[in-house]
Scaffold this active site. Structure first.
Site, PDB file in Angstrom:
ATOM      1  N   THR A   1      35.223  65.510 115.873  1.00  0.00           N
ATOM      2  CA  THR A   1      33.592  65.921 115.416  1.00  0.00           C
ATOM      3  C   THR A   1      32.655  64.545 117.297  1.00  0.00           C
ATOM      4  OG1 THR A   1      34.106  65.841 114.124  1.00  0.00           O
ATOM      5  CG2 THR A   1      31.638  65.631 114.606  1.00  0.00           C
ATOM      6  N   PRO A   2      33.011  65.093 117.955  1.00  0.00           N
ATOM      7  CA  PRO A   2      31.800  64.167 119.074  1.00  0.00           C
ATOM      8  C   PRO A   2      31.078  63.599 118.818  1.00  0.00           C
ATOM      9  CG  PRO A   2      31.937  66.554 120.321  1.00  0.00           C
ATOM     10  CD  PRO A   2      32.898  66.871 118.910  1.00  0.00           C
ATOM     11  N   CYS A   3      30.684  62.397 117.701  1.00  0.00           N
ATOM     12  CA  CYS A   3      29.254  62.272 117.211  1.00  0.00           C
ATOM     13  C   CYS A   3      28.561  61.339 118.668  1.00  0.00           C
ATOM     14  CB  CYS A   3      29.751  60.879 116.014  1.00  0.00           C
ATOM     15  SG  CYS A   3      30.801  61.587 115.054  1.00  0.00           S
ATOM     16  N   HIS A   4      29.112  61.542 119.455  1.00  0.00           N
ATOM     17  CA  HIS A   4      28.146  60.252 121.057  1.00  0.00           C
ATOM     18  C   HIS A   4      27.432  61.229 121.473  1.00  0.00           C
ATOM     19  CE1 HIS A   4      32.169  62.308 122.858  1.00  0.00           C
ATOM     20  NE2 HIS A   4      30.903  62.470 123.104  1.00  0.00           N
TER      21      HIS A   4
ATOM     22  N   VAL B   1      25.917  63.360 119.271  1.00  0.00           N
ATOM     23  CA  VAL B   1      24.550  63.461 118.281  1.00  0.00           C
ATOM     24  C   VAL B   1      23.780  62.315 118.122  1.00  0.00           C
ATOM     25  CG1 VAL B   1      23.925  63.772 116.043  1.00  0.00           C
ATOM     26  CG2 VAL B   1      26.391  64.713 117.040  1.00  0.00           C
TER      27      VAL B   1
END
Length: 114
Positions: free
Chosen positions: A62-65, A67
């Site tokens: 999950t590419p939280c960056h 978000v």
DNA sequence: TATTTGACGATTT
DNA sequence: CAAATCGCCAAAT
């Protein structure tokens, strides 16, 4: 097992799993907000969205960056390598920054619905 | 078990 | 314009 109501019953239910799935759909060079994700899931609980990501520092899946919050601001402290790393990562994807911790949502906001 | 809080956000007072 | 409040859920204490 019951072939049928296998929708997303049980665990995979809560916003948690759903959030991950959506975040993973964000294309490179794009960012989204907690609220957008929440609304896409049919709720207004943006908090839970943020929580989901916090509980799962799974930057791999999950590419939280990608978000950020509604103000385009990054998380207070990043679970990956630090807030500086989040910024660097986004810039590398072509995301424009207004300042050290604010991205240009107008240019890169990704929407799931609408 | 109950209360608080937390990567948030929109609306109302 | 600022503060308060609602929405909605799970983890932590």
């Amino acid at each position: 097992m019951n072939h049928e109501l296998r929708v997303k019953s049980k665990k995979t239910n809560s916003l948690f799993g759903q959030v991950y799935k959506l975040v993973q759909q964000i294309p490179s060079g794009k960012v989204t907000t907690y609220g957008e994700i929440a609304l896409a899931l049919g709720t207004r609980d943006a908090r839970k969205v943020g929580w989901a990501l916090h509980q799962n520092p799974d930057g791999n899946t999950t590419p939280c960056h990608r978000v950020v919050n509604r103000a385009g601001k990054l998380a207070p402290n990043f679970a990956f390598d630090g807030s500086q790393e989040q910024r660097r990562r986004l810039e590398a994807e072509g995301v424009t920054f207004i300042d050290d911790r604010h991205v240009d949502l107008k240019k890169h906001l990704h929407r799931f619905i609408k």
